[in-house]
Scaffold this motif. Sequence first.
Motif, mmCIF file in Angstrom:
data_model
loop_
_atom_site.group_PDB
_atom_site.id
_atom_site.type_symbol
_atom_site.label_atom_id
_atom_site.label_comp_id
_atom_site.label_asym_id
_atom_site.label_seq_id
_atom_site.Cartn_x
_atom_site.Cartn_y
_atom_site.Cartn_z
ATOM 1 N N ILE A 19 3.640 11.973 -2.839
ATOM 2 C CA ILE A 19 4.288 10.825 -3.483
ATOM 3 C C ILE A 19 3.222 9.967 -4.161
ATOM 4 O O ILE A 19 2.471 9.251 -3.502
ATOM 5 N N ASN A 20 3.146 10.081 -5.472
ATOM 6 C CA ASN A 20 2.170 9.299 -6.233
ATOM 7 C C ASN A 20 2.843 8.193 -7.035
ATOM 8 O O ASN A 20 2.224 7.173 -7.317
ATOM 9 N N THR A 21 4.098 8.403 -7.423
ATOM 10 C CA THR A 21 4.819 7.415 -8.234
ATOM 11 C C THR A 21 6.184 7.150 -7.595
ATOM 12 O O THR A 21 6.628 7.900 -6.719
ATOM 13 N N GLY B 25 -1.941 11.438 3.385
ATOM 14 C CA GLY B 25 -1.018 10.421 3.871
ATOM 15 C C GLY B 25 0.241 10.300 3.031
ATOM 16 O O GLY B 25 1.193 9.628 3.418
ATOM 17 N N ASP B 26 0.275 10.974 1.885
ATOM 18 C CA ASP B 26 1.413 10.773 0.965
ATOM 19 C C ASP B 26 2.362 11.972 0.886
ATOM 20 O O ASP B 26 3.130 12.083 -0.056
ATOM 21 N N THR B 27 2.318 12.867 1.881
ATOM 22 C CA THR B 27 3.199 14.045 1.835
ATOM 23 C C THR B 27 4.115 14.093 3.064
ATOM 24 O O THR B 27 3.874 14.848 4.010
ATOM 25 N N PRO C 215 0.845 -1.200 0.000
ATOM 26 C CA PRO C 215 0.000 0.000 0.000
ATOM 27 C C PRO C 215 0.883 1.254 0.000
ATOM 28 O O PRO C 215 1.838 1.330 0.769
ATOM 29 N N LYS C 216 0.531 2.204 -0.874
ATOM 30 C CA LYS C 216 1.413 3.355 -1.106
ATOM 31 C C LYS C 216 1.978 3.993 0.171
ATOM 32 O O LYS C 216 3.188 4.130 0.313
ATOM 33 N N VAL C 217 1.069 4.385 1.076
ATOM 34 C CA VAL C 217 1.551 5.169 2.220
ATOM 35 C C VAL C 217 2.294 4.318 3.255
ATOM 36 O O VAL C 217 2.875 4.857 4.194
HETATM 37 CA CA CA Z 1 -1.373 12.810 -4.004
#
Ligand code: CA
Length: 455
Positions: free
Chosen positions: A230-232, A105-107, A24-26
């Motif tokens: 962070i998306n990629t 959650g992705d920063t 999972p990304k985060v």
């Molecule tokens: Ca984003």
Amino acid sequence: MKHNRLACIILAAGQGTRMRSNCPKVLTFFENKTIIGHVIEKAKLLETDQVVVVVSPSHIEEFESKFGNHVTFAIQENPFGTGDAFLAGLKKINNDIQEIIVLCGDTPLIQEKTLTDFANLCRISNSEAGLITSTVENPKMYGRIIRNSKNEFEKIVEWKDAKTKEKEIKEINSGMYFFQIQTIKNHISKINNNNASGEFYLTDVFTSIQSKNGAICTFPISGEEEILGINTKKDLSQALKISNSNRLDSFMVNNGVTIIDTASTFIGPDVTIGKDTVVKPNTWIEGEVSIGENCDIGPFVCIRGIKDRITILNGCTVGPFTSLREGCLVKDNAKVGTFVEMKKTQLGENAKANHLSYLGDSIVGARSNIGAGTITCNYDGYEKHKTYIGEDVFIGSDTIIVAPITINNRSYTGAGSVITKDVQEDTLAVSRSAQRNIENWVSRYKEKRELRRKK
Ligand code: CA
Ligand code: UD1
């Protein structure tokens, strides 16, 4: 600044498909913790009364096992967009909460100070809602900030929905917001999913608040550094570079460390380095590592205090091409040189292991010299064993030391020996077959071969 009861909602239920990962990304690692671990840490620093993390049902167990009761979890059943995720989080908010900060959650790079200053500005200006915006060179796929002719905030337009002219706007939405609880409760139900993604956009609440003339505060910062989402995997790499580069700057400016080539040097967040230490190119230092003053580290050195800390005291030389693993202690003015690997090993003051050696589970006393090609055989296939080498010991080149074993002070080992028994003080230990020199052997041998060939 004293503030009302504050909660933080962290949105983390997106699928993160752009990462193309099984993780999972985060929950992807970013330096010493997961991406969302960094965001949660910042949320806690804001003196929040509650932190709610919105996650998808498929990942709830992984989140719970990582963060347990540090935070409240809310489940977003389907990924219908940030507005829908926020609503799931809002349902878990305690009744006495008065203000909400929303983070993505992705920063992971957002700084505590930026968030505090932002929240305080919203409070001082009596705003009902606020957002951090940023002006960037490349606005990528971020939401664009639309301002009116008086330069006042009007709305956020998502990249997918933006007209060509709007895509040229360089002021973007960071995805970090502040809301008075009553305001957001009044407006969240008014958003819809009539847009290019068919999702409920949290960003649309600003249009709704604006239409009722609610006071909206924007907090503009510059650059993408702090708000990078962070998306990629490419974003991940960019974020790691930013974070590392900020730390290297701080080592040089605040701690007096010399870093020859910042582009090829990585130094993790749990590393300390004393002044006048020089770090040479292609050096990787991560985990819990403390390096003293006046050391010479690198080039091509890997120091990984991941499983257990590594301490290097003052005046040491490490490198080139050295690998230090967990649990090492290198005492003052010791040297660890080319192609030497150490694990759970103490190297005494002024001791040297200059070339081609493996020292594992060992203690080496002060001033001892470890000759080139020395190997401690610490593993018997089942267990690890210890090697004790005293002070002023001279280990001859290519010595194999079979642990458990003790080699006492002022002893020597003969080059090429396999040492299996303890060695007393002041003793030479040699274990190799005696050398025989057979005179004229070579010419006799060659004669024989020549004869055979001619037959
Ligand atoms: Ca984003
Ligand atoms: C969002 C903003 C955009 C802003 C950018 C900043 C919207 C509609 N857009 O876009 O204006 O510039 O962040 O980084 O809000 N999430 C959920 N459930 C969902 C969808 C997303 O929990 O159904 C979470 C994600 O896990 C992520 C966060 O919300 O942590 C943001 O979602 P993401 O898809 O990354 O939004 P962006 O496209 O980056």
